[in-house]
Design an enzyme around this catalytic site. Structure first.
Site, PDB file in Angstrom:
ATOM      1  CG  ASP A 137      -1.976   0.990   1.296  1.00  0.00           C
ATOM      2  OD1 ASP A 137      -2.134   1.718   0.317  1.00  0.00           O
ATOM      3  OD2 ASP A 137      -2.639   1.109   2.338  1.00  0.00           O
TER       4      ASP A 137
ATOM      5  CD  GLU B 254      -4.914   5.894  -1.177  1.00  0.00           C
ATOM      6  OE1 GLU B 254      -5.987   5.314  -1.338  1.00  0.00           O
ATOM      7  OE2 GLU B 254      -4.184   5.657  -0.182  1.00  0.00           O
ATOM      8  CD  GLU B 255      -2.975   5.037   2.879  1.00  0.00           C
ATOM      9  OE1 GLU B 255      -4.145   5.080   3.325  1.00  0.00           O
ATOM     10  OE2 GLU B 255      -2.435   4.004   2.453  1.00  0.00           O
TER      11      GLU B 255
ATOM     12  CG  ASP C 290      -4.055   0.954  -3.628  1.00  0.00           C
ATOM     13  OD1 ASP C 290      -3.045   0.713  -2.929  1.00  0.00           O
ATOM     14  OD2 ASP C 290      -4.927   1.783  -3.282  1.00  0.00           O
TER      15      ASP C 290
ATOM     16  CG  HIS D 184      -5.166   0.930   6.084  1.00  0.00           C
ATOM     17  ND1 HIS D 184      -6.191   1.835   5.942  1.00  0.00           N
ATOM     18  CD2 HIS D 184      -4.386   1.110   4.980  1.00  0.00           C
ATOM     19  CE1 HIS D 184      -6.039   2.523   4.812  1.00  0.00           C
ATOM     20  NE2 HIS D 184      -4.948   2.098   4.206  1.00  0.00           N
TER      21      HIS D 184
END
Ligand SMILES: *[C@@H]1O[C@H](CO)[C@@H](O)[C@H](O)[C@H]1NC(C)=O
Ligand SMILES: *[C@@H]1O[C@H](CO)[C@@H](O)[C@H](O)[C@H]1NC(C)=O
Ligand SMILES: [Zn+2]
Length: 394
Positions: free
Chosen positions: A161, A205-206, A254, A358
């Protein structure tokens, strides 16, 4: 009624255009791209311990606006400007053009403790167009991944990620750039449709805190808006009306690198590519198996105790066809602002997400080397066919 008919007609034409411009490789060309030479290069570049490889320099915390983030960007830039695997204008084109798109945005919490809420973000774009073309006449296959990491949990490096997707894109370019040079030097594309190749490595992005419309995909939102307004080299006399309009296919990678991903088809518009990726994987697996001796295959079927393994789930393939489109773009990711502007999206993200998603376990220990090498094979062949490199590979 009228509008609907028009819309359908446009979709059909677009699909026909895409299919027409896609050229299958010959069997010996496929074999060449699957040869030991290429898989060894992939293994070396994806080795998390190889500091001169493509992946290792990305496997670190890389929060927006930090020195670490700038160092990862320097690694990308070095690849485009110095890698011996890339042409640097040797075909009469200007080679890879690397640009940075930097901007400030306000975040709900600072990326690092004590930092500013007014954060500097930087996207990196690299373009290689055919020689002697006007930008507005070139449609670009655009390979996209985000390179920022997530603020929490502390120490998160996001191996899937999206450190690996970034490295995968670079590996595909390393594999195919010489063929692109040969093709463009041959003049085969002169006066025909022109297709360029473009890479977008996006920042922010996060979410910094919780995923919302304003706390996520900072880089993609900025880039889509900027490129929609970038019309200088484009206009009424060119086929493409803006930098955004010059994206033929936005191919977003992704959450990749763990074994046996299930990659659904998310959009009808690019479903042809999903079908084709499934076909390519079956073809590639057939070739890979055929390339091994029977003994090696027999060994592989046994586990470490010499027992026969059950049918590996991975052998079913990654691009299952459940007969429906999944979630229709509701996955929050970098494609959304581009999709909103009507850019065709191919979203290669597994559903379900990898179990390490995550968490602090999204690290190099959870990347699977055979899976990464197979991704390199699949994407290399896909891009080779999309860029019509048959005849220039061997
Ligand atoms: C590391 O990667 C580079 C670039 O692919 C390669 O030349 C080198 O041999 C690799 N080193 C090791 C120890 O695999
Ligand atoms: C953020 O910082 C930049 C650079 O110092 C500055 O130009 C910009 O005005 C700032 N934005 C806000 C909203 O304070
Ligand atoms: Zn993420």
């Amino acid at each position: 009624m009228m509008l609907r008919t028009l819309h359908k007609l446009t979709a059909v034409l677009a699909a026909a255009g895409a299919a027409q411009a896609y050229k299958l490789l010959a069997p010996e060309e496929l074999q060449h791209l699957l040869s030991e030479e290429y898989s060894t290069a992939a293994r070396q570049n994806f080795d998390p311990k190889n500091t001169t490889g493509l992946l290792a320099p990305i496997l670190r915390v890389r929060l927006p606006g930090t020195k670490e983030s700038a160092e990862v960007r320097a690694h990308f830039r070095d690849f485009f400007t110095q890698s011996p695997t890339l042409a640097h204008g040797s075909d009469g084109s200007s080679g890879w053009q690397v640009e940075e798109d930097s901007f400030y945005d306000i975040t709900p919490v600072p990326p690092v403790p004590g930092g500013d809420l007014n954060v500097s973000f930087t996207n990196l774009a690299a373009v290689r167009d055919p020689p002697d073309t006007r930008p507005g006449d070139v449609g670009r296959l655009t390979l996209v991944a985000h390179y920022d990491s997530k603020r929490e949990p502390a120490g998160f490096i996001g191996a899937t990620d999206s450190a690996f997707p970034c490295a995968l894109i670079l590996q595909v370019l390393a594999n195919l750039d010489a063929a692109l040079t040969r093709k463009w030097q041959s003049g085969a594309d002169d006066g025909k449709h022109t297709r360029g190749l473009q890479v977008l490595l996006l920042d922010g992005e996060e979410a910094l805190k919780d995923w919302t419309a304003t706390d996520s995909i900072y880089g993609a939102r900025h880039m889509a808006r900027t490129w929609d307004e970038q019309t200088g080299d484009y206009g009424v006399t060119t086929q493409r009306k803006s930098r955004l309009d010059a994206i033929d296919l936005f191919l977003l990678l992704d959450l990749l690198g763990t074994p046996a991903p299930n990659i659904p088809s998310y959009y009808k518009h690019t479903d042809w590519a999903h079908v084709h990726l499934g076909r390519l994987q079956r073809l590639i697996r057939g070739e890979n198996t055929a390339a091994k001796t029977k003994d090696a295959r027999d060994d592989e079927k046994k586990d470490s105790n010499g027992k026969e393994k059950g049918v590996d789930k991975a052998e079913e393939g990654w691009f299952a066809r459940p007969g429906k489109f999944l979630m229709g773009g509701r996955i929050g990711d970098d494609h959304l602002p581009f999709h909103n502007f009507g850019v065709p999206i191919l979203h290669l993200i597994p559903m379900p997400f990898p179990h390490v998603w995550h968490t602090i376990d999204d690290d190099s220990d959870h990347l699977d080397m055979p899976t990464m090498v197979e991704w390199a094979q699949i994407m290399t062949v896909f891009v080779a066919e999309y860029m019509e490199l048959s005849g220039y590979l061997v």
